[in-house]
Write a protein that holds these residues in place. Structure first.
Motif: not given
Length: 480
Positions: A194-211
């Motif tokens: 269940r590890e979610n590195l994709l969302a973490a990458m988008m968040w750390n890259s200055g994006y606003r992740p919405l699920l």
């Protein structure tokens, strides 16, 4: 004169022993002295005696439910010595609870500020497309219009005609490994699927992740990488949404609980409405990364067709609406499939192409050139593809490759890749894919030339021993 030195040493030892023993005797005698004075002075009787309170164990001792150490200690002290505070304000514990909530809120804001300080800053002019990742769990390639079944998903088919369709995108032999590939960019897992590195990458890259999801595979601990999340709970019989949950709030979908089906609200349309609202009402100006996760739960063909058609209409219209609101600014749509336990096939077919392959389509508004790619790729390539699209400097370790320019033949032919799977529960049976060839190593090695035999019905191992031997070295690698 020696006796003087000895006397000093003895005196020093006596003083040290006295210092060590005196506090202990004082502590042992103090409660008794307090009790003796209590009859004469009522105030003394009201003072707490630590030894009486903490000696022994009390099964009925008060345990504070507050979150912070300071307020929890004060709360327990007030509860344990109520006789001392009986003339105080009766709302003392309520005020402590309020202070605890405020302190927790301050700590949360500090943590958020510290995390935000580490986020990549999106600079003016930097490529920052709005990204929609649509994950369709339990859907097959045969159910999507852009894989040769016109009419099932016309809006997605229209976007695919101006995008890139990958005909040989591989997942894993189990749903857990497939999810891990998609959200970590890695082809194998020794840890939490269940590890979610994709969302973490988008968040750390200055994006606003919405699920937004109608499944519930993302663990609560992993939701910290989303600035906002919505979960829809559906009815197992009607497949219609019953509850919409956002944070701690719950909204019951009343329209779906009456006998009038004309006002029913489908999951796809409900999530699409939320996407429009969340993507356009953000509190900051960070670009949005919208992850839509649908589970196709129906089994009857007619109901599945209706669910998929509803998703097609919702995704297509939302993408079009957002494109208009953004005034032509760059957008990117990724549609990826995930297998379910029901779709991976039986144990005998779990290494077949039909069980291993999933849908994958990428559409970019700034590069609307249609292409179909036959070269094999995998769900592990989605993470590096998005990383290149946004110019991320916070890319986690992965072993995928970017598919961003694979519509160009010269780009994708530079990559020579080997895909390898082992049968679940039987690591001695292995499948290897390289280029157009696929070998299955088990009791009897098999070899298939997939361009002419996509269903793997014609074993050509005897006629192509050199190819089989070249693939065998990958089949003998111990599975991690």
């Amino acid at each position: 004169m020696h006796w003087i030195g000895r006397s000093i040493v003895v005196l020093a030892l006596i003083i040290i022993v006295a210092i060590m023993l005196w506090p202990r005797s004082w502590r042992e005698n103090e409660p008794a002295s307090r009790q003796a004075q209590a009859a004469e002075d009522p105030l003394v009787a009201r003072l707490p005696i630590a030894e009486e309170h903490f000696s022994g164990t009390d099964d009925n001792a008060y345990v504070s439910s507050l979150d912070n150490d300071l307020t929890r200690s004060l709360d327990q002290m007030v509860a344990a010595h109520g006789e001392v505070f009986e003339e105080s304000d009766a709302g003392l514990q309520d005020r402590l609870a309020d202070a605890d909530r405020r302190l927790s809120s301050i700590k949360s804001e500090i943590r958020t500020a510290m995390r935000n300080a580490n986020r990549q800053v999106r600079l003016p002019g930097q490529s920052s497309p709005l990204i929609m990742l649509v994950v369709l769990e339990g859907i097959s390639k045969e159910e999507l219009g852009f894989y040769g079944h016109p009419g099932a998903t016309p809006l997605l088919e229209d976007l695919a005609e101006r995008g890139t369709v990958f005909e040989a995108c591989y997942a894993g032999p189990t749903p857990e490994i497939a999810r891990y590939m998609l959200f970590t960019g890695s082809g194998h897992s020794d840890g939490d699927h269940r590890e979610n590195l994709l969302a973490a990458m988008m968040w750390n890259s200055g994006y606003r992740p919405l699920l937004l999801e109608n499944g519930n595979w993302i663990a609560k601990s992993e939701r910290r990488f989303y600035d906002d999340s919505i979960h829809v709970a559906t009815n197992a019989d009607t497949h219609l949404p019953e509850l919409l949950m956002q944070g701690e709030a719950e909204v019951r979908i009343v329209a779906n609980q009456n006998d009038d089906s004309s006002d029913d609200v489908t999951t796809a349309r409900l999530l699409a409405q939320q996407v429009r609202q969340m993507a356009t009402t953000g509190r900051d100006r960070r670009p949005a990364f919208i992850q839509l996760h649908w589970q196709i739960t129906a089994t009857a063909p007619e109901e599945r067709f209706r669910q998929i058609a509803d998703i097609d209409q919702s995704v297509g219209r939302v993408f079009h609406d957002l494109q208009q609101k953004r005034g032509g600014r760059s957008m990117m749509l990724v549609v990826a499939g995930l297998p379910t336990e029901a779709s991976v096939g039986t144990e005998a077919t779990s290494l077949s192409e039909q069980s291993l392959q999933v849908p994958l389509m990428i559409h970019r508004t700034r590069n609307p050139h249609g292409a179909t790619v036959a070269e094999p790729c995998g769900l592990l390539d989605v993470l590096p593809t998005l990383a290149e699209a946004i110019g991320s400097s916070r890319v986690p370790p992965h072993n995928g490759v970017s598919l961003l320019n694979w519509e160009d033949d010269s780009q994708r032919k530079k990559v020579t890749r080997v895909f390898r799977w082992s049968r679940p529960g039987n690591a001695n049976e292995v499948a290897v894919r390289q280029g157009p060839w696929k070998a299955i190593f088990g009791a009897t090695p098999q070899l298939f030339f997939l361009p002419d035999d996509p269903r793997e019905t014609n074993d050509v191992a005897d006629e192509n021993q050199e190819v089989l031997e070249a693939l065998a070295k990958y089949g003998q690698i111990e599975q991690r």
